[in-house]
Design an enzyme around this catalytic site. Structure first.
Site, PDB file in Angstrom:
ATOM      1  N   THR A 178       0.846  -1.189   0.000  1.00 17.78           N
ATOM      2  CA  THR A 178       0.000   0.000   0.000  1.00 17.78           C
ATOM      3  C   THR A 178       0.882   1.241   0.000  1.00 17.78           C
ATOM      4  O   THR A 178       1.876   1.312   0.729  1.00 17.78           O
ATOM      5  CB  THR A 178      -0.929   0.024   1.230  1.00 17.78           C
ATOM      6  OG1 THR A 178      -1.827  -1.083   1.148  1.00 17.78           O
ATOM      7  CG2 THR A 178      -1.742   1.309   1.290  1.00 17.78           C
ATOM      8  N   PHE A 180       1.241   5.204   0.829  1.00  9.11           N
ATOM      9  CA  PHE A 180       0.710   6.249   1.699  1.00  9.11           C
ATOM     10  C   PHE A 180       1.316   7.590   1.312  1.00  9.11           C
ATOM     11  O   PHE A 180       2.484   7.661   0.911  1.00  9.11           O
ATOM     12  CB  PHE A 180       1.067   5.970   3.160  1.00  9.11           C
ATOM     13  CG  PHE A 180       0.384   4.779   3.770  1.00  9.11           C
ATOM     14  CD1 PHE A 180      -0.719   4.938   4.598  1.00  9.11           C
ATOM     15  CD2 PHE A 180       0.840   3.489   3.528  1.00  9.11           C
ATOM     16  CE1 PHE A 180      -1.351   3.849   5.169  1.00  9.11           C
ATOM     17  CE2 PHE A 180       0.213   2.388   4.097  1.00  9.11           C
ATOM     18  CZ  PHE A 180      -0.893   2.566   4.918  1.00  9.11           C
TER      19      PHE A 180
END
Length: 285
Positions: A178, A180
Site C-alpha cells: 500500500t 501512503f
C-alpha cells in the site's frame, strides 16, 4: 528528508491503534507519536488545524487499486504532500492466547483484507465477517473472549490487543503493498536533487482533444507520468479532473516547461506536492 517530516512530533492516521496506517506512520516517521483518528477527513483536519504536525493517508494498493478518495480530500484540504511511504502488507491470522488454528471457525476483518486472504478462508472453511477496520477486528476478537473467533490484521494489532498469531503471512499474494502520502500544512518542497515526485491535479477544458493537448505537454518535454487517474466533478459528465504523479522537480527546465504548457492547456492546475521518491519504487516491476 524534508524539514516538516524531520521536525514532526505528532502524525495522525485513520483507524484504530494497530492499523496498517499506524504501522506505516511508525516506519515513515518513527520519531513522531502516531495519533489515531476515526476517518480520513479527521486525520486531515488534525494536521490542518495544528492538532498534529502531519497526517498519513493510504491512497492505493497494488492489488485493489485506489483506497482513499483523494481527488476531493486533497485539493481543498489546505495540506501539501511532503513524502510518500510504501508498506508491504503482511496479513496475520490472530486469536486468543489459548486458541489454536483448529479452534477457529470464524474470522473478522475489513473487506479488502478478507478479499486478500481468500485461500486461507476457503481452505479452513471459515465464516468471514466484514468489520470496519483491521485493527478494530483484532480489538473485537480480544473482547469476545471466544477461541473460535480470529482476526486478520497486522503484527502491530496483535501486539496492541494481546492476541496470538495463529498463522503468519496469510495473504494470497506476497507482492501486496500500500502506498501512503504524508501531508503537512507547510508548503515545503524537496530540493531539486535525487529522485523527486511531483503530484498535481488539473482540470481539462470542455473542448475537443483537451486531454490530448494537456498530456502533450509531458510528451513534448520528455516527462514520465507514473500515475494518472480521472474523476468527475460534482456529478457532471463534462468537467473532468485528473490526478497525476510525474517524475522530476518543477525547477528542472523540462518539467518547468511541461507545467507551463499544461497550465495554458487546462482550466485549472494545482501542484499538490514535490517530494522525494520512496526507495521502494526501485524494486517495483
Amino acid at each position: 528528508m524534508i524539514a516538516a517530516i524531520r521536525n514532526a512530533k505528532r502524525i495522525a492516521f485513520q483507524g484504530e491503534p494497530g492499523a496498517y496506517a499506524n504501522l506505516a506512520a511508525r516506519q515513515a516517521v518513527p520519531h513522531a507519536a502516531a495519533i489515531p483518528k476515526p476517518t480520513f477527513e479527521d486525520a486531515i483536519a488534525a494536521a490542518r488545524d495544528g492538532d498534529t504536525d502531519l497526517c498519513i493517508i493510504p491512497v492505493e494498493n497494488s492489488l485493489i487499486g485506489r483506497i482513499a478518495d483523494i481527488h476531493h480530500l486533497l485539493p481543498d484540504s489546505g495540506l501539501h504532500i511532503v513524502g510518500e511511504h510504501f508498506l508491504p502488507i503482511r496479513h496475520q491470522l490472530m486469536g486468543l492466547k489459548d486458541a489454536t488454528l483448529e479452534d477457529v471457525t470464524a474470522v473478522y476483518s475489513q473487506a479488502p483484507a478478507l478479499a486478500q486472504c481468500r485461500n486461507l478462508i476457503r481452505q479452513r472453511r471459515l465464516v468471514a465477517h466484514n468489520w470496519y477496520d483491521t485493527a478494530g477486528s483484532a480489538k473485537h476478537v480480544a473482547g469476545l473472549g471466544d477461541k473460535s473467533a480470529a482476526a486478520i490484521a497486522s503484527t502491530l494489532a496483535a501486539e496492541f490487543y494481546g492476541l496470538k498469531i495463529l498463522r503468519a503471512d496469510v495473504e494470497d499474494e506476497h507482492h501486496n503493498a500500500t502506498r501512503f502520502l504524508i501531508m503537512s500544512p507547510r508548503g515545503e518542497r524537496a530540493a531539486n536533487t535525487g529522485k523527486v515526485v511531483t503530484t498535481l491535479m488539473f482540470q481539462v477544458k470542455n473542448a475537443p482533444a483537451a486531454l490530448y493537448k494537456a498530456l502533450g505537454a509531458f510528451a513534448t518535454n520528455g516527462i514520465n507520468i507514473t500515475k494518472l487517474e480521472s474523476y468527475q466533478l460534482g456529478g457532471s459528465f463534462n468537467a473532468t479532473r485528473f490526478y497525476a504523479d510525474i517524475q522530476g522537480h518543477p525547477d528542472n527546465p523540462a518539467v518547468g516547461a511541461a507545467l507551463e504548457e499544461l497550465r495554458f492547456q487546462t482550466a485549472k492546475l494545482d501542484i499538490l506536492g514535490v517530494y522525494p521518491a520512496h526507495p521502494f519504487r526501485e524494486d517495483m516491476p
